[in-house]
Write a protein that holds these residues in place. Sequence first.
Motif, PDB file in Angstrom:
ATOM      1  N   ALA A  11     -36.842  16.325  96.270  1.00  0.00           N
ATOM      2  CA  ALA A  11     -36.099  15.925  97.470  1.00  0.00           C
ATOM      3  C   ALA A  11     -35.493  14.536  97.303  1.00  0.00           C
ATOM      4  O   ALA A  11     -34.367  14.281  97.759  1.00  0.00           O
ATOM      5  N   ASP A  12     -36.224  13.632  96.636  1.00  0.00           N
ATOM      6  CA  ASP A  12     -35.672  12.304  96.362  1.00  0.00           C
ATOM      7  C   ASP A  12     -34.417  12.425  95.504  1.00  0.00           C
ATOM      8  O   ASP A  12     -33.409  11.740  95.750  1.00  0.00           O
ATOM      9  N   PHE A  13     -34.465  13.294  94.492  1.00  0.00           N
ATOM     10  CA  PHE A  13     -33.325  13.419  93.588  1.00  0.00           C
ATOM     11  C   PHE A  13     -32.120  14.037  94.282  1.00  0.00           C
ATOM     12  O   PHE A  13     -30.994  13.550  94.117  1.00  0.00           O
ATOM     13  N   THR A  14     -32.313  15.102  95.034  1.00  0.00           N
ATOM     14  CA  THR A  14     -31.164  15.742  95.664  1.00  0.00           C
ATOM     15  C   THR A  14     -30.477  14.794  96.650  1.00  0.00           C
ATOM     16  O   THR A  14     -29.242  14.734  96.706  1.00  0.00           O
ATOM     17  N   ALA A  15     -31.274  14.046  97.411  1.00  0.00           N
ATOM     18  CA  ALA A  15     -30.681  13.076  98.340  1.00  0.00           C
ATOM     19  C   ALA A  15     -29.952  11.977  97.573  1.00  0.00           C
ATOM     20  O   ALA A  15     -28.843  11.568  97.941  1.00  0.00           O
ATOM     21  N   TYR A  16     -30.562  11.497  96.491  1.00  0.00           N
ATOM     22  CA  TYR A  16     -29.966  10.427  95.697  1.00  0.00           C
ATOM     23  C   TYR A  16     -28.659  10.892  95.055  1.00  0.00           C
ATOM     24  O   TYR A  16     -27.658  10.161  95.049  1.00  0.00           O
ATOM     25  N   ALA A  17     -28.648  12.116  94.518  1.00  0.00           N
ATOM     26  CA  ALA A  17     -27.455  12.631  93.840  1.00  0.00           C
ATOM     27  C   ALA A  17     -26.275  12.736  94.797  1.00  0.00           C
ATOM     28  O   ALA A  17     -25.140  12.401  94.446  1.00  0.00           O
ATOM     29  N   GLN A  18     -26.545  13.196  95.989  1.00  0.00           N
ATOM     30  CA  GLN A  18     -25.451  13.329  96.962  1.00  0.00           C
ATOM     31  C   GLN A  18     -24.926  11.968  97.388  1.00  0.00           C
ATOM     32  O   GLN A  18     -23.717  11.763  97.515  1.00  0.00           O
ATOM     33  N   GLU A  19     -25.838  11.024  97.601  1.00  0.00           N
ATOM     34  CA  GLU A  19     -25.414   9.678  98.010  1.00  0.00           C
ATOM     35  C   GLU A  19     -24.673   8.971  96.871  1.00  0.00           C
ATOM     36  O   GLU A  19     -23.618   8.354  97.092  1.00  0.00           O
ATOM     37  N   LYS A  20     -25.205   9.094  95.656  1.00  0.00           N
ATOM     38  CA  LYS A  20     -24.630   8.365  94.521  1.00  0.00           C
ATOM     39  C   LYS A  20     -23.247   8.895  94.144  1.00  0.00           C
ATOM     40  O   LYS A  20     -22.346   8.112  93.804  1.00  0.00           O
ATOM     41  N   THR A  21     -23.088  10.230  94.198  1.00  0.00           N
ATOM     42  CA  THR A  21     -21.808  10.817  93.772  1.00  0.00           C
ATOM     43  C   THR A  21     -20.807  10.955  94.904  1.00  0.00           C
ATOM     44  O   THR A  21     -19.604  11.098  94.662  1.00  0.00           O
ATOM     45  N   GLY A  22     -21.298  10.962  96.159  1.00  0.00           N
ATOM     46  CA  GLY A  22     -20.413  11.180  97.293  1.00  0.00           C
ATOM     47  C   GLY A  22     -19.961  12.613  97.435  1.00  0.00           C
ATOM     48  O   GLY A  22     -19.006  12.888  98.178  1.00  0.00           O
ATOM     49  N   HIS A  23     -20.644  13.558  96.775  1.00  0.00           N
ATOM     50  CA  HIS A  23     -20.277  14.975  96.835  1.00  0.00           C
ATOM     51  C   HIS A  23     -21.330  15.765  97.599  1.00  0.00           C
ATOM     52  O   HIS A  23     -22.529  15.455  97.528  1.00  0.00           O
ATOM     53  N   ASP A  24     -20.894  16.785  98.292  1.00  0.00           N
ATOM     54  CA  ASP A  24     -21.804  17.728  98.917  1.00  0.00           C
ATOM     55  C   ASP A  24     -22.229  18.733  97.850  1.00  0.00           C
ATOM     56  O   ASP A  24     -21.435  19.569  97.409  1.00  0.00           O
ATOM     57  N   LEU A  25     -23.496  18.662  97.430  1.00  0.00           N
ATOM     58  CA  LEU A  25     -24.002  19.501  96.342  1.00  0.00           C
ATOM     59  C   LEU A  25     -24.935  20.589  96.846  1.00  0.00           C
ATOM     60  O   LEU A  25     -25.709  21.156  96.077  1.00  0.00           O
ATOM     61  N   LYS A  26     -24.836  20.912  98.127  1.00  0.00           N
ATOM     62  CA  LYS A  26     -25.753  21.877  98.721  1.00  0.00           C
ATOM     63  C   LYS A  26     -25.720  23.227  98.003  1.00  0.00           C
ATOM     64  O   LYS A  26     -26.757  23.860  97.789  1.00  0.00           O
ATOM     65  N   LYS A  27     -24.534  23.685  97.587  1.00  0.00           N
ATOM     66  CA  LYS A  27     -24.458  24.978  96.919  1.00  0.00           C
ATOM     67  C   LYS A  27     -25.166  24.949  95.565  1.00  0.00           C
ATOM     68  O   LYS A  27     -25.763  25.942  95.142  1.00  0.00           O
TER      69      LYS A  27
END
Length: 470
Positions: free
Chosen positions: A441-457
């Motif tokens: 959960a830490d990584f998924t939140a960090y990845a979205q914040e860091k890249t600015g992309h919605d990576l939900k899919k």
Amino acid sequence: MDHRALPRFAAPAVAALLAVTTACTGGPVQGRPGAAGLRDPYFPKAGNGGYQVEHYALDLAYDPADGVLHGRAVITARAEQGLSSFNLDLSGLHVEDVNVDGAAARFNRTGNELTVRPADDLKKGRVFRTEVGYSGRPKALTDADGSKEGWIAGEDGAVGVGEPVGSMTWFPGNHHPRDKAAYDITLTVPHGHEAVSNGELESRTEVGGGRTRFAWHNPEPMASYLATAVVGPYKVTTGRTPSGVVLYNAVSPQEAAASEDVLARQSEMLEWGGRRFGPYPFGTAGAVVLPAGTLDYALETQTKPVYPGAPGDEALVLHELAHQWFGNSVSPKTWKDMWLNEGFATYAEWLWGEDHGGPTAQERFDALLSGDTDVDAAAESGWDAFPPADPPGPEDISGSPVYQRGAMVLQRIRQEVGDEKFFALLRGWAADHRHGNASTADFTAYAQEKTGHDLKKVWDVWLYGKARPK
């Protein structure tokens, strides 16, 4: 860890803690017992509650001739609650004495739990020192896949390896990855033997009686499953990378010739990793190459990965070195987060190949999807059997999906966000969580914040999806 057809896990029996309801002094209770286990999703009895270890000082003596380990562990910890008692994980071995802050403490053993009752309750926030004297012939743990972990004795030496809980076979502690600490490990062994552990060798001293004492210092936080102690007649070589990382290799003499070429590339690999993932997170690096047959897997023990004989190819060495960033510096919060170790180290292999004339990461990704074993032999490994962030059980935490599909998750992120943002994400993740713990959960939140992309899919299909991704 290395790639293996069989899963890697342990399921030792750990008995419940006998509850303590009164202080040892007989007065009113100021604290309460620390929990026996941290409720890890797969190993609920691993670790202990109520305190956080800051430092381990382990003074060990071992003679392969009789196989007896003599140990004295000094564990400096901070109470996270008022404690009337607390537990340490310890499998086998005879406990001779226990004291807390210099005062004798009562103790008892129940299964793999050593319950300690200080003479006086410990207040929340107090830093306290627990000293345990112990000895015996350590017994390795046999995992359900048939492999062994813990203290593995050989004909003329031994090795301590601990993923996930085997370190409790050779020293008492809080054996869960979320409790990281600094270590000083001293090993006294017969002349003619080397003794190797994590970090930097501070001294090598002849102590009489035909023995030599080796003192190792590992100042950076380390999960206990990454601690190691190796004894045997090893050939030692040393060096230094261009960026100043000290290299220390200990190689079984019969494996030396076959190991020479691949180990010679460690410096190059570490410099490459520094460019890809950010500065190497430790001051030392190296390898321990065991006599062939001692183990059937490699392990990323901190600063000095252990290999079961001469490494067969450079990809294995690269994989274990990549773990120093992903798994060792950034450690999982629970064993369910293993893909953050293995998926990242597998992807590091893909990047190394991409940068050194092999298939690109995208070609590896495509080969897995299409079943092309000519490009990647893992294409028929069952990489799609389950989602990497949700293995069905503890027997699956080192299954192919954790490695290969975990790497595919990273490639999908790269496809979505582009190289510039993706490699900034890898470096940022390693830097911002350096010497800490992190969850999926830490990584998924960090990845979205860091890249600015919605990576939900990406998360829904590749990380958590039960169906085979397309």
